[in-house]
Motif scaffolding. Sequence first.
Motif, short mmCIF file in Angstrom:
data_model
loop_
_atom_site.label_atom_id
_atom_site.label_comp_id
_atom_site.label_asym_id
_atom_site.label_seq_id
_atom_site.Cartn_x
_atom_site.Cartn_y
_atom_site.Cartn_z
N TYR A 232 0.81 -1.21 0.00
CA TYR A 232 0.00 0.00 0.00
C TYR A 232 0.85 1.27 0.00
O TYR A 232 0.41 2.31 -0.48
N CYS A 233 2.04 1.19 0.53
CA CYS A 233 2.97 2.32 0.53
C CYS A 233 4.04 2.04 -0.51
O CYS A 233 4.72 1.01 -0.44
N THR A 234 4.18 2.94 -1.48
CA THR A 234 5.01 2.65 -2.65
C THR A 234 6.34 3.39 -2.71
O THR A 234 7.13 3.16 -3.62
N GLU A 235 6.60 4.29 -1.76
CA GLU A 235 7.86 5.03 -1.79
C GLU A 235 8.21 5.52 -0.39
O GLU A 235 7.32 5.67 0.46
N PRO A 236 9.49 5.79 -0.13
CA PRO A 236 9.89 6.27 1.20
C PRO A 236 9.43 7.70 1.41
O PRO A 236 9.12 8.43 0.46
N PRO A 237 9.39 8.15 2.67
CA PRO A 237 9.00 9.54 2.96
C PRO A 237 9.97 10.53 2.32
O PRO A 237 11.15 10.23 2.14
N ARG A 238 9.45 11.70 1.99
CA ARG A 238 10.28 12.71 1.31
C ARG A 238 10.66 13.88 2.20
O ARG A 238 11.54 14.67 1.85
N GLY A 239 9.99 14.06 3.32
CA GLY A 239 10.31 15.16 4.21
C GLY A 239 11.14 14.68 5.38
O GLY A 239 11.29 13.48 5.62
N VAL A 240 11.67 15.64 6.14
CA VAL A 240 12.51 15.27 7.28
C VAL A 240 12.50 16.41 8.29
O VAL A 240 12.31 17.58 7.95
N CYS A 241 12.70 16.05 9.57
CA CYS A 241 12.81 17.08 10.60
C CYS A 241 13.89 16.69 11.60
O CYS A 241 14.24 15.52 11.74
N SER A 242 14.40 17.71 12.28
CA SER A 242 15.43 17.48 13.31
C SER A 242 14.85 17.83 14.67
O SER A 242 13.79 18.45 14.78
N ARG A 243 15.56 17.41 15.70
CA ARG A 243 15.19 17.78 17.05
C ARG A 243 16.42 17.78 17.95
O ARG A 243 17.25 16.88 17.87
N ALA A 244 16.50 18.80 18.80
CA ALA A 244 17.54 18.86 19.82
C ALA A 244 16.96 19.59 21.02
O ALA A 244 16.51 20.74 20.89
N ARG A 331 18.91 14.91 16.54
CA ARG A 331 18.29 13.69 16.05
C ARG A 331 17.40 14.05 14.86
O ARG A 331 17.03 15.21 14.69
N ALA A 332 17.06 13.07 14.05
CA ALA A 332 16.24 13.35 12.86
C ALA A 332 15.20 12.26 12.67
O ALA A 332 15.37 11.11 13.11
N ALA A 333 14.11 12.63 12.01
CA ALA A 333 13.03 11.69 11.72
C ALA A 333 12.44 12.01 10.35
O ALA A 333 12.44 13.17 9.91
N SER A 334 11.93 10.98 9.69
CA SER A 334 11.30 11.15 8.38
C SER A 334 9.89 11.70 8.53
O SER A 334 9.22 11.48 9.53
N LEU A 335 9.44 12.40 7.48
CA LEU A 335 8.09 12.94 7.43
C LEU A 335 7.40 12.49 6.14
O LEU A 335 7.93 12.72 5.05
N ARG A 336 6.25 11.86 6.27
CA ARG A 336 5.44 11.52 5.10
C ARG A 336 4.25 12.48 5.10
O ARG A 336 3.32 12.35 5.88
N LEU A 337 4.30 13.46 4.22
CA LEU A 337 3.33 14.55 4.26
C LEU A 337 2.22 14.36 3.22
O LEU A 337 2.47 13.94 2.09
N GLY A 338 1.00 14.72 3.62
CA GLY A 338 -0.12 14.77 2.69
C GLY A 338 -0.41 13.48 1.96
O GLY A 338 -0.73 13.49 0.77
N SER A 339 -0.28 12.33 2.66
CA SER A 339 -0.56 11.00 2.08
C SER A 339 0.38 10.64 0.95
O SER A 339 0.05 9.82 0.09
N GLN A 340 1.56 11.24 0.94
CA GLN A 340 2.56 10.97 -0.10
C GLN A 340 2.93 9.49 -0.14
O GLN A 340 3.21 8.86 0.88
N GLY A 341 2.88 8.91 -1.33
CA GLY A 341 3.31 7.53 -1.52
C GLY A 341 2.29 6.47 -1.17
O GLY A 341 2.58 5.28 -1.26
N LEU A 342 1.08 6.87 -0.76
CA LEU A 342 0.05 5.90 -0.37
C LEU A 342 -0.94 5.70 -1.51
O LEU A 342 -1.50 6.66 -2.04
N LYS A 343 -1.19 4.45 -1.88
CA LYS A 343 -2.21 4.15 -2.88
C LYS A 343 -3.60 4.43 -2.32
O LYS A 343 -4.48 4.92 -3.01
N THR A 344 -3.79 4.08 -1.07
CA THR A 344 -5.07 4.23 -0.39
C THR A 344 -4.83 4.12 1.10
O THR A 344 -3.76 3.67 1.54
N SER A 345 -5.81 4.50 1.89
CA SER A 345 -5.69 4.35 3.34
C SER A 345 -6.63 3.27 3.87
O SER A 345 -6.81 3.14 5.07
N TYR A 346 -7.21 2.47 2.96
CA TYR A 346 -8.13 1.40 3.38
C TYR A 346 -8.20 0.31 2.31
O TYR A 346 -7.82 0.50 1.15
#
Length: 492
Positions: A232-244, A331-346
């Motif tokens: 259902y998920c066809t690609e890795p997340p494209r956004g990213v964020c840091s935290r300290a 530290r860093a984490a990936s962000l999947r924004l706006g249903s990016q890369g999802l064929k469907t959510s159900y």
Amino acid sequence: MTGMSRANDAVQKALATLNENRTTVAAVATGGAALAGAALLYKRRAQAVLKEGPYPVGTLPADAYDAVIVGAGPSGSVAAHYFAKGGGKVALLDKATFPRDKYCGDAVCTPAIRILEDMGVLQELLNNNEAHFADAGGFVSPKGISYIGASKEKLGEAACCAVKRIHLDARIARKAAATGADLKEGFEVTNATFDAASGLWTVTAASGASVRGRVLVCADGATSQLATKLGYCTEPPRGVCSRAFVEGGTHNANFDGVCFYPKWSLPGYAALFKHPNDDLNYCYYLIPCGKPGYCGDVKESDLAKLHNDAITKDPFISAALGPNAKLERMRAASLRLGSQGLKTSYDDHLLIIGDAAGHIDPLTGEGIHTAMMGGHAAAETLLDMRKSGDFSKASCALYQRRWIAAFGHDFPMSTKFAELIYRYPILMDAVASEVQRRGDSFMAKWAEIMTCMQPKTYFFRPDVALQLGWAITREVIEQKVLGKADKYQLKA
């Protein structure tokens, strides 16, 4: 060139910029009206009555669950809480053992605050000094125009609060368990298979343990190995964020929360949010925009440099942190924004929620409130399906209609606004200048929109759009004709 000809040239450039902005904003306005209409349609369809199905209450095997939720973050735990509260039998699985950390901006916006309050979790956080409400907040525009206001005075409530995820996630997961969810920690899911004959999923852990359930709910984060494995998920997340985190008492920040919009990383931004005990969360968000693989003019791989350079070279961030700030390692984490890369959510007997479904706002990068709202929508749908006995794709589609009606209808507009801010930083300058002129009342409107209290189409309300139109006109003249100074430059 004479002074008169230079002035005339500047005016012509300003007029050309104004005309270009009018064309772009008009196009967005047309799209905004269409999206508003679509949102109303989704809200009506979200109340649909499900047909009776082959699995009525009472047909569930004794060793199975109505739902198996993989991932006990905010979306999964909220879904588990409300489903269990409504009478559902639910297994809540997480590979970690709570409390566990997660890297994010820690901003809990108003819609999420209301859910936490309803669950009884907000009071627990406050009683244990784990939440700090942001009243004094604002932003700094790409040209260095800044404003910090008091949102609580105008909104009647703080627009958001800061809660460290190590506290937030543990509290919500424990609340779900107390409500009746079967929380299984240290359960690292490696596989899930569906048996059409019995209408049951079998979810297997690395340890060899397994659970069975009528509905599988993927809530395992932005990288969602489960949704990816199931196709259902066809690609890795494209956004990213840091935290300290910044140790309390070592910095100069005298505000609760400020977002910084340096022009070199638009539409991304940096932020400082205050936690209890005067701790700060310093974070940097890169939002996908522009050319493929880019976040504006930078790439995800530039995050560490942007984050670290800002500590000493950004004129506003470095001033807020001061020379003695004690920061932890980034530290860093990936962000999947706006249903990016999802064929469907159900799908048949399947829901995908939270970060796994890309339920993160494409403009702000905020996802805690949308995750919790989506978790609530999932619980409502699970309860409706349990009552009807139908868990087919057609019934699961009700969940998608609900999350779109609640917040997803705003995602396309958020994407367009991110593109506008990237192409025309002057729009943010205009907003900042208008806030300076009008004070907290206008800042409150901005806070409502940016924290999901109002949809982005709120910008097109006549009273708001007219103010912004004049603000943009003034800002273009001040910058292009009068040569307004640029106060946002990196230090050498």
